[in-house]
Motif scaffolding. Sequence first.
Motif, PDB file in Angstrom:
ATOM      1  N   TYR A   1       2.078  10.240   4.020  1.00  0.00           N
ATOM      2  CA  TYR A   1       1.701   9.007   3.337  1.00  0.00           C
ATOM      3  C   TYR A   1       0.259   9.016   2.839  1.00  0.00           C
ATOM      4  CZ  TYR A   1       6.094   6.977   4.901  1.00  0.00           C
ATOM      5  OH  TYR A   1       7.431   6.721   5.096  1.00  0.00           O
ATOM      6  N   GLY A   2      -0.591   9.825   3.438  1.00  0.00           N
ATOM      7  CA  GLY A   2      -1.976   9.906   2.982  1.00  0.00           C
ATOM      8  C   GLY A   2      -2.723   8.588   3.053  1.00  0.00           C
TER       9      GLY A   2
ATOM     10  N   ASP B   1     -10.575   5.496  18.671  1.00  0.00           N
ATOM     11  CA  ASP B   1      -9.815   6.725  18.926  1.00  0.00           C
ATOM     12  C   ASP B   1      -8.327   6.513  18.669  1.00  0.00           C
ATOM     13  OD1 ASP B   1     -12.068   8.137  19.664  1.00  0.00           O
ATOM     14  OD2 ASP B   1     -11.885   7.635  21.783  1.00  0.00           O
ATOM     15  N   ALA B   2      -7.814   5.370  19.090  1.00  0.00           N
ATOM     16  CA  ALA B   2      -6.394   5.074  18.891  1.00  0.00           C
ATOM     17  C   ALA B   2      -6.059   4.984  17.406  1.00  0.00           C
ATOM     18  CB  ALA B   2      -6.026   3.782  19.602  1.00  0.00           C
ATOM     19  N   VAL B   3      -6.913   4.321  16.636  1.00  0.00           N
ATOM     20  CA  VAL B   3      -6.666   4.175  15.196  1.00  0.00           C
ATOM     21  C   VAL B   3      -6.727   5.528  14.498  1.00  0.00           C
ATOM     22  CG1 VAL B   3      -7.614   3.222  13.061  1.00  0.00           C
ATOM     23  CG2 VAL B   3      -7.441   1.787  15.092  1.00  0.00           C
ATOM     24  N   LEU B   4      -7.702   6.341  14.859  1.00  0.00           N
ATOM     25  CA  LEU B   4      -7.811   7.662  14.239  1.00  0.00           C
ATOM     26  C   LEU B   4      -6.586   8.510  14.551  1.00  0.00           C
ATOM     27  CD1 LEU B   4      -9.513   9.554  12.564  1.00  0.00           C
ATOM     28  CD2 LEU B   4     -10.702  10.275  14.655  1.00  0.00           C
ATOM     29  N   PHE B   5      -6.107   8.451  15.788  1.00  0.00           N
ATOM     30  CA  PHE B   5      -4.900   9.174  16.181  1.00  0.00           C
ATOM     31  C   PHE B   5      -3.704   8.706  15.347  1.00  0.00           C
ATOM     32  CE2 PHE B   5      -0.984   8.953  18.693  1.00  0.00           C
ATOM     33  CZ  PHE B   5      -0.788  10.288  19.028  1.00  0.00           C
ATOM     34  N   ALA B   6      -3.539   7.383  15.232  1.00  0.00           N
ATOM     35  CA  ALA B   6      -2.410   6.842  14.472  1.00  0.00           C
ATOM     36  C   ALA B   6      -2.507   7.233  12.994  1.00  0.00           C
ATOM     37  CB  ALA B   6      -2.367   5.325  14.616  1.00  0.00           C
ATOM     38  N   GLN B   7      -3.703   7.178  12.437  1.00  0.00           N
ATOM     39  CA  GLN B   7      -3.882   7.546  11.033  1.00  0.00           C
ATOM     40  C   GLN B   7      -3.502   9.001  10.780  1.00  0.00           C
ATOM     41  OE1 GLN B   7      -7.897   7.073   9.628  1.00  0.00           O
ATOM     42  NE2 GLN B   7      -7.427   7.745   7.542  1.00  0.00           N
ATOM     43  N   GLN B   8      -3.904   9.867  11.673  1.00  0.00           N
ATOM     44  CA  GLN B   8      -3.576  11.285  11.519  1.00  0.00           C
ATOM     45  C   GLN B   8      -2.071  11.510  11.596  1.00  0.00           C
ATOM     46  OE1 GLN B   8      -5.944  13.013  14.655  1.00  0.00           O
ATOM     47  NE2 GLN B   8      -7.724  13.302  13.339  1.00  0.00           N
ATOM     48  N   ARG B   9      -1.399  10.816  12.529  1.00  0.00           N
ATOM     49  CA  ARG B   9       0.055  10.997  12.660  1.00  0.00           C
ATOM     50  C   ARG B   9       0.788  10.468  11.428  1.00  0.00           C
ATOM     51  NH1 ARG B   9      -1.835  13.756  15.740  1.00  0.00           N
ATOM     52  NH2 ARG B   9      -1.298  14.139  17.941  1.00  0.00           N
ATOM     53  N   ILE B  10       0.336   9.350  10.871  1.00  0.00           N
ATOM     54  CA  ILE B  10       0.982   8.820   9.667  1.00  0.00           C
ATOM     55  C   ILE B  10       0.746   9.748   8.486  1.00  0.00           C
ATOM     56  CG2 ILE B  10       0.957   6.915   8.008  1.00  0.00           C
ATOM     57  CD1 ILE B  10       0.388   5.029  10.307  1.00  0.00           C
ATOM     58  N   ASN B  11      -0.436  10.311   8.392  1.00  0.00           N
ATOM     59  CA  ASN B  11      -0.710  11.260   7.310  1.00  0.00           C
ATOM     60  C   ASN B  11       0.150  12.513   7.431  1.00  0.00           C
ATOM     61  OD1 ASN B  11      -2.553   9.654   5.996  1.00  0.00           O
ATOM     62  ND2 ASN B  11      -4.330  10.509   7.053  1.00  0.00           N
ATOM     63  N   GLU B  12       0.480  12.885   8.661  1.00  0.00           N
ATOM     64  CA  GLU B  12       1.368  14.033   8.848  1.00  0.00           C
ATOM     65  C   GLU B  12       2.770  13.759   8.305  1.00  0.00           C
ATOM     66  OE1 GLU B  12       1.277  14.919  12.987  1.00  0.00           O
ATOM     67  OE2 GLU B  12      -0.770  15.713  12.949  1.00  0.00           O
ATOM     68  N   LEU B  13       3.114  12.468   8.169  1.00  0.00           N
ATOM     69  CA  LEU B  13       4.401  12.099   7.582  1.00  0.00           C
ATOM     70  C   LEU B  13       4.369  12.135   6.055  1.00  0.00           C
ATOM     71  CD1 LEU B  13       5.329   9.059   9.875  1.00  0.00           C
ATOM     72  CD2 LEU B  13       6.138  11.426  10.067  1.00  0.00           C
TER      73      LEU B  13
ATOM     74  N   GLN C   1       0.808  -1.223   0.000  1.00  0.00           N
ATOM     75  CA  GLN C   1       0.000   0.000   0.000  1.00  0.00           C
ATOM     76  C   GLN C   1       0.844   1.277   0.000  1.00  0.00           C
ATOM     77  OE1 GLN C   1      -3.078  -0.844  -0.474  1.00  0.00           O
ATOM     78  NE2 GLN C   1      -2.543  -2.973  -0.067  1.00  0.00           N
ATOM     79  N   GLY C   2       2.158   1.146  -0.055  1.00  0.00           N
ATOM     80  CA  GLY C   2       3.020   2.321  -0.135  1.00  0.00           C
ATOM     81  C   GLY C   2       3.532   2.832   1.193  1.00  0.00           C
ATOM     82  N   VAL C   3       3.332   2.076   2.263  1.00  0.00           N
ATOM     83  CA  VAL C   3       3.834   2.471   3.582  1.00  0.00           C
ATOM     84  C   VAL C   3       4.960   1.500   3.950  1.00  0.00           C
ATOM     85  CG1 VAL C   3       3.268   2.809   6.019  1.00  0.00           C
ATOM     86  CG2 VAL C   3       1.589   3.368   4.257  1.00  0.00           C
ATOM     87  N   PRO C   4       6.157   1.991   4.228  1.00  0.00           N
ATOM     88  CA  PRO C   4       7.322   1.109   4.353  1.00  0.00           C
ATOM     89  C   PRO C   4       7.338   0.227   5.585  1.00  0.00           C
ATOM     90  CG  PRO C   4       7.926   3.358   4.913  1.00  0.00           C
ATOM     91  CD  PRO C   4       6.519   3.416   4.377  1.00  0.00           C
ATOM     92  N   GLN C   5       6.581   0.559   6.632  1.00  0.00           N
ATOM     93  CA  GLN C   5       6.646  -0.210   7.866  1.00  0.00           C
ATOM     94  C   GLN C   5       5.402   0.029   8.687  1.00  0.00           C
ATOM     95  OE1 GLN C   5       9.901   2.236  10.020  1.00  0.00           O
ATOM     96  NE2 GLN C   5       8.376   1.809  11.593  1.00  0.00           N
ATOM     97  N   ILE C   6       5.291  -0.711   9.785  1.00  0.00           N
ATOM     98  CA  ILE C   6       4.264  -0.429  10.780  1.00  0.00           C
ATOM     99  C   ILE C   6       4.774   0.700  11.666  1.00  0.00           C
ATOM    100  CG2 ILE C   6       3.033  -1.340  12.788  1.00  0.00           C
ATOM    101  CD1 ILE C   6       3.161  -4.081  11.480  1.00  0.00           C
TER     102      ILE C   6
END
Length: 252
Positions: A180-181, A166-178, A93-98
Amino acid sequence: LFYSVEVGLAIAIGLAVLLALFQSAFPHTAVLGKVTTGPNSVFRNIKQYPAAQMIPGVLVFRIDAPVYFANVKSLEEKIEAAMVKYTAWSNVQGVPQIFYLILDMTPVHHIDSMGLHFLEDLVFQCKSKNIQLILANPGREVVNDWKRVNFPDLLGRDYVFVTVGDAVLFAQQRINELGYGVRPIALTSVAPASVFLSKDLTSGKRDSSDGSSDEKASGSEDAGGKGPGALLPPVTNASGAVARTSARTAQP
């Protein structure tokens, strides 16, 4: 060839105890995916719901048993196996790692000293791989046990959430800030999804047809926090340090 009733009862009780010990030492676990949309997200076992959505770079892992000395080794192996498989899917999916490992602690009603050491080691292992560990909906008794080792300080109080959603939404937002969208993707929409539906991903036990385990684990999502980053309310431990505990009481 016939024995007394007492002998039969003793054999039956002995077999029941052995079965309980085996199930406790090799607990059922599950990788969770999102099966509903909206503010009250519900997460279920991807083996039971193959069309569930997951977010690249985020792994949601549920432990369906107490965490204690007899099963920590098994849990380590299962988490590591899930990390390897989900990293491969994220790469597609274009994300290099967890980037975020989220442990759903809803079914965990007890944790002993070995279990606490297991969580501490998991924090350090994740940090060494640039992964942030997040805990969702720990029960009151578990949080009280954490106080003895100041685990909230080690993990970081901002990484304990009331609900998995809530945890998933937080993680998604932080990854998008990197940059990756990322967005939720249904496992059945891509070929690599089959790797997550293999029997060895969890405990190998078939989920009950009525989804009782998943129903129990989703209680907090159905009535969970109001937005991203809904953190656990603060409590003061014996040393005066502030720790966070769930806004809800331990699961019945």
